[in-house]
Design a protein around this motif. Structure first.
Motif: not given
Length: 606
Positions: A203, A206-207, A211
């Protein structure tokens, strides 16, 4: 797999991790691949010669590591250089992992190199560049290199008498050097890849990618994907550490310390601990502080946060650093103590000279039951596969090898398949009943399975349960077969959904039914009361047996395994055998939901 990933990188510029076996592989073994290709170009075809060529870089790394231990151990007393070298050379774990082609030993050498670079004088020109280069090499070896960043960064930023601007400049120089080094070692593959184009599993990455999708990576893509999948796979649900006869889901805090006490010569343990104890007032010295910080951060991470506790090999940096630290505290110790420790350590190692990976010290006894204490790559890293047949030929023993379940004769099984692999369900009876065994190269055991013991095994572990009332899947008359009958099984159409079969059986006096695979692979087992097929994976040449109780209607199960590549020709051949007494048996195809396959009773260890 380490060699294969490096080979793909150099030949195809392929840095993919589409398979689990490639999850954390690095370019470490590029020299071995280049050497192997050079030998092939010269017409060398001997598998033994090619295998040895892939170990040569590991031997070079071992020599470098021993020299680094000596260099880090040296104080104003030159004897400590030799003490450190002696301690590291006597430790079987370091030599063991120089005998195979992996990344564990190279990473330990890189950690020592960083400790040496940190220990250099602050004012030495080029020190930040050297530290950055070493960190770049570390990331091209193993993704545990993340642990080096806080140690190196702290030593670069915390400098007495240096301005903040100078310290930040040194940190920047180290970062640039690390990025350039790791990019070169990855052959430039995947450099400046956009973050948004990389499929991440964790995660947090992925974030970041969501962004900053257009941000180009200044380092190879494979470094980030390697860290990503390593974090994703460091899941307690996927792993269990095995020690002292028990599995611990997600690991246990004492795993690496306990294995060090079992896999270090007994005479060496008090010497190393004494040296570290005598160093307790020297922790402010720069070399000791650097080595101590690297030692503690690695041991702390592996013991408390690392789920993949499948071998002491991960903690080799701690083993090597422990030797260097201990040597610094052993100055002025009488030479006689070293001579005695060296002689006893060599004597303890002597039986394992041809198989150092399987070494365990005198605290592990009897050796024929070493798996009671430890397993995984602490004993068996696949190093004896080619030796088993040679052992049988040299001893004249008729060994039963390559079987999936217990089979009459001198049944040979590896330590890991007894206690940790999925197949242990089929072999637990051997451990629980103390069946006599002889060691076959320390990692494998030949259990004496007589006719009487095989009957005991079938009665205790392989009894087919009775058919449930109201179950009409085996309704109707079943053809009768006398003992010794072989009922053929042949399928040539690829079962895309995994074709299922029931073996309906009953015997007035009780009988044994076995299945032998002559081509292909199948799951073969028994149907439990709740409709689960407890099955063993059988491959070509393997067989498994179940006992049908007297006067009981029972069901066995068989599931074919489809080929993923539909263009390949599918073929599964085998036969059922009736043993002991006659039986009524019929093999019937059933719908895909007739039963559920349960092939393992252990944690999925990947």
């Amino acid at each position: 797999f380490h060699l294969r990933w490096a080979q793909r990188l150099i030949e195809d510029r392929n840095d993919g991790r589409e398979e689990f076996r490639f999850d954390s592989k690095t370019p470490t073994l590029l020299p071995a691949v280049v050497l192997r290709r050079a030998l092939l170009a010269q017409g060398v075809r001997s598998e033994q010669a090619l295998r040895f060529s892939s170990r040569i870089p590991s031997l070079v790394v071992l020599a470098a590591l021993l020299l680094l231990v000596g260099r880090l151990a040296r104080t104003e007393d030159p004897a400590t250089w030799w003490i450190g070298l002696l301690l590291a050379a006597l430790d079987p774990n370091l030599a063991a992992h120089a005998s195979i082609a992996t990344t564990d030993l190279p990473y330990a050498a890189v950690v020592l190199a960083l400790a040496g670079a940190i220990s250099l004088p602050d004012r030495l020109p080029g020190r930040p560049w050297l530290m950055g280069t070493i960190i770049g090499v570390a990331f091209a070896v193993k993704y545990t290199a993340l642990l080096l960043l806080p140690v190196a960064g702290l030593f670069l930023l915390v400098r007495r008498g240096a301005s903040l601007r100078l310290r930040l400049g040194h940190l920047g120089a180290a970062m640039v050097s690390a990025g350039l080094t790791v990019s070169v070692l990855y052959l430039g593959v995947g450099v400046f890849q956009r973050l948004g184009d990389i499929p991440f599993q964790t995660p947090i990455l992925r974030s970041i990618a969501a962004a900053l999708p257009s941000l180009p990576l200044p380092i190879p893509r494979a470094v980030v994907t390697g860290i990503d999948v390593s974090m994703a796979h460091n899941d307690p649900a996927h792993w269990a550490s095995y020690i002292f006869g028990e599995e611990h889901r997600g690991g246990v805090w004492y795993y690496f310390v306990a294995n060090w006490f079992m896999k270090t010569p007994v005479a060496l343990i008090p010497v190393i601990l004494l040296g570290i104890w005598r160093l307790r007032r020297k922790w402010s010295d720069s070399p000791v502080l650097a080595m101590g910080a690297l030692f503690l951060i690695h041991l702390g991470y592996f013991s408390l946060f690392f789920s993949t506790q499948i071998g002491l090999r991960f903690a080799l940096p701690c083993v090597a650093l422990g030797c260097a630290l201990s040597a610094r505290g052993l100055r002025n110790l009488k030479v006689g103590w070293f001579i005695a420790a060296a002689a006893l350590s060599l004597a303890e190692r002597a039986p394992y000279w041809g198989d150092p990976i399987a070494f365990t010290n005198l605290s592990v006894w009897p050796k024929s039951r070493a798996y009671w204490y430890t397993a995984d790559s602490n004993l068996d890293y696949g190093q004896n596969r080619s030796r088993l047949a040679r052992y049988g030929k040299e001893t004249g023993l008729a060994l039963v090898m390559g079987q999936a379940t217990i089979t009459p004769g001198l049944y040979v099984i590896g330590a890991n398949e007894l206690v940790i692999f999925d197949s242990r369900r089929s072999h637990r009876w051997l451990v629980d009943n103390n069946v006599p065994a002889v060691n076959v190269g320390f990692t494998h055991f030949a259990f004496s399975i007589t006719g009487e013991r095989f009957d005991d095994y079938l009665n205790a572990s392989r009894m087919a349960p009775a058919l449930l009332a109201g179950d009409d899947a085996c309704a109707g008359a079943l053809p009768h077969f006398p003992p010794g009958t072989q009922i053929p099984f042949e399928q040539t159409v690829n079962p895309l959904d995994g074709r299922l079969w029931l073996v309906c059986s009953t015997s007035r006096k009780g009988a044994d039914i076995g299945f032998m695979v002559t081509a292909g692979r199948v799951w073969f087992g028994r149907i439990t009361g709740d409709g689960i097929c407890e099955a063993d994976l059988l491959q070509q040449g393997q067989q498994a047996w179940f006992r049908i109780p007297r006067g009981v209607d029972a069901r066995l199960c068989l599931q074919e395994i489809p080929l993923r590549r539909s263009h390949l020709q599918y073929q599964t051949l085998g036969y059922l055998t009736i043993r002991g007494q006659g039986a009524d048996v019929d093999l019937r195809p059933v719908p895909a939901d007739a039963f559920r396959l349960n092939a393992s009773d252990s944690v999925d260890r990947k």
